[in-house]
Write a protein that holds these residues in place. Structure first.
Motif, PDB file in Angstrom:
ATOM      1  N   ASP A  23      69.535  79.982  45.965  1.00 25.69           N
ATOM      2  CA  ASP A  23      70.625  80.950  45.785  1.00 25.69           C
ATOM      3  C   ASP A  23      71.405  81.182  47.071  1.00 25.69           C
ATOM      4  N   LYS A  29      76.277  76.142  50.004  1.00 25.59           N
ATOM      5  CA  LYS A  29      76.055  76.789  48.705  1.00 25.59           C
ATOM      6  C   LYS A  29      76.991  76.223  47.642  1.00 25.59           C
ATOM      7  N   ASP A  55      75.639  74.413  44.322  1.00 23.86           N
ATOM      8  CA  ASP A  55      76.026  74.887  42.990  1.00 23.86           C
ATOM      9  C   ASP A  55      76.700  73.774  42.190  1.00 23.86           C
ATOM     10  N   SER A  56      77.530  72.977  42.867  1.00 19.87           N
ATOM     11  CA  SER A  56      78.216  71.871  42.178  1.00 19.87           C
ATOM     12  C   SER A  56      77.211  70.844  41.673  1.00 19.87           C
ATOM     13  N   ASP A  84      74.119  71.363  40.908  1.00 17.67           N
ATOM     14  CA  ASP A  84      73.294  71.937  39.834  1.00 17.67           C
ATOM     15  C   ASP A  84      73.936  71.775  38.463  1.00 17.67           C
TER      16      ASP A  84
END
Length: 523
Positions: free
Chosen positions: A196, A289, A293-294, A296
């Motif tokens: 996170d 981050k 996130d991309s 994921d």
């Protein structure tokens, strides 16, 4: 005449069995009264490592406290207790910098007596350790951290698979299993929190060779399988490294041995962005981050392996993490772990940087005395440069060992045909990844033995048009794999295209795949 030199009064001595060939004899180690630090022999400590591991340098425990919180401990082999600053062992270890792991063997940084015996945290024997102990609540939030020299007695030396079976077996509720379940539960929370914050979860294919016992030739090859317990151990090693990094920097802001991972220049992402765009996937690289996130959410319908390939490509974009002295640099950030500070504390048997960190931490908690070189930022910086060089050379040696054993593996197998994916596109070739073997190879289209086909390379794609067929990154292909031993000094793995079928370029698939031959004994 026998000449005896004390390495450690309680455990061993040099015995000159001949004038030119010393051998190191080991006495059993016993600590009836703990003078090393805290006596933690009563704790349910266990180690979790790969199969066949003999240099066990870390162990863990988890138990519930009276106040309802959890006590979690990472216990690391206290190599610095035996290797004192400036002695012959210390100078040699500093020069080697790291243990080099090859297929089926290793070149140890410290003598085997230390690495596999005296310092190794084997089960059911008393060992000296350096412990990092946290008090946590059940949400893995740290309430208190402390560091101490200790004596432990590991209750079990488990492989990742054995630890996983204990966790999954609901009929087991012994102390070791309960400890492992507590650790696993906390590790999942720690990992989620770390991701996170922007930590990257990347991918690379590692292979393990199964050797024929008599000739040490490889008879089987498989990619390493990762389990929950791999992640469990990794999370607590990362947490210990971060905790120790903060402690030694707070105490010694000018001479702490730290490790950083530089952020990437935008140009490093070019191939990744082009590859993702070819599948209509958007990747953001503004920060770690954003990239995490991309990755994921990066998915392609009916292509389950796409995300793994994308993470392998991302790994190739990364810069190398390096050691540095805190007094000689201002950028401490570790990009891949999304941590503001980091070091190596958890593997002193195989990394010299960890021994330096142990010495700094021991001075910080009053468990040992300092010495001039430890507080000299220029000497620490020069040492860090050597460690970075040695680490890079060890990686090259490991890759060369894998390449050599891969050649031996395919030598007795004739021609195989396997499915793979295009990982890179070049002007005259495609680089193919074979997931089954964790193997990369190049399919050349302008070979000398036949007229070259019509090739059109588009760097923007990137794509390579061979006759009427265009190859792009992530395309699925089928190739033959064989060993080209026409030049005995430069044998290499050769790949040729089977599918897609391009007239004049593709080769026919072998009718029958030959079975592996049993290696012959070299008598």
């Amino acid at each position: 005449m026998q000449e005896r030199r004390t390495l450690n009064r309680r455990c061993c001595y040099w015995s000159m069995m001949s004038p030119t060939r010393p051998s190191l004899r080991l006495y059993s180690v016993s600590f009836p009264r703990c003078r090393h630090g805290e006596d933690l022999r009563q704790l349910t400590v266990c180690s979790v490592d790969p199969p066949g591991c003999t240099d066990i340098d870390d162990a863990l425990h988890c138990r519930e406290l009276d106040n309802g919180n959890l006590e979690v401990g990472v216990h690391i082999a206290d190599v610095s207790h035996f290797i004192r600053p400036g002695n012959a062992l210390d100078k040699e270890a500093a020069n080697r910098g790291t243990t080099v792991y090859l297929c089926g063997k290793s070149i140890d940084m410290v003598p085997e007596l230390l690495s596999s015996n005296l310092c190794s945290l084997c089960s059911n024997v008393e060992r000296l350790a350096f412990s990092c102990i946290w008090e946590m609540n059940h949400e893995a939030e740290i309430i208190k951290t402390r560091f101490t020299k200790s004596v432990i007695n590991s209750k079990a030396s488990l492989t990742y698979a054995e630890a996983q079976m204990r966790i999954d077996d609901t009929s087991k509720n012994d102390d070791i299993t309960t400890s492992l379940r507590g650790l696993n539960k906390l590790a999942k929370i720690l990992k989620r929190r770390r991701i996170d914050k922007g930590a990257l979860t990347l991918s690379s294919l590692e292979v393990r060779f199964h050797m024929y016992s008599e000739t040490h030739d490889p008879i089987d090859l498989q990619t390493k399988e990762l389990m929950e317990t791999n992640s469990m151990v990794e999370e607590f090693m990362l947490l210990a490294n971060i905790s120790v990094a903060q402690k030694i920097y707070d105490e010694f802001p000018d001479c702490a041995m730290l490790r950083k991972h530089p952020a990437l220049p935008p140009s490093n992402y070019d191939i990744l962005l082009k590859a993702a765009k070819s599948k209509a996937v958007e990747i953001h690289t503004d920060s770690a981050k954003a990239l995490a996130d991309s990755l994921d959410v990066a998915k392609v319908d009916r292509f389950p392996y796409f995300n793994t390939l994308l993470r392998i490509l991302t790994t190739r974009c990364m810069m190398q993490a390096v050691y540095f002295c805190s007094g000689m640099d201002s950028d401490f950030h570790h990009y891949g772990l999304a941590s503001p500070i980091y070091t190596h504390f958890t593997s002193p048997i195989r990394r010299y940087a960890d021994i330096i960190v142990h010495r700094l931490l021991a001075v910080a908690i009053g468990a040992d005395s300092t010495y001039p070189d430890l507080m000299d930022k220029h000497k620490q910086s020069a040492l860090a440069n050597n460690l970075n060089y040695r680490h890079k050379m060890s990686q090259y040696a490991q890759r060369a060992s894998v390449a050599f054993h891969t050649q031996l593996f395919f030598k007795s197998r004739g021609i195989l045909n396997e499915e793979g994916f295009v990982l890179f596109v070049r002007k005259n070739a495609i680089i193919v990844l074979i997931p089954k073997f964790g193997l990369e190879g190049t399919v050349f289209f302008d070979t000398k033995d036949k007229a070259p086909p019509n090739l059109v390379f588009d760097e923007e794609g990137p794509t390579l048009k061979v006759e009427q067929h265009a190859f792009s990154i992530f395309d699925k292909v089928k190739v033959t794999i064989s060993l080209d031993d026409s030049n005995i000094q430069h044998q290499k793995i050769r790949m040729a295209l089977i599918d897609p079928v391009i007239p004049g370029v593709s080769v026919p698939a072998p009718d029958v795949e030959p079975q592996a031959k049993k290696p012959k004994l070299d008598r």
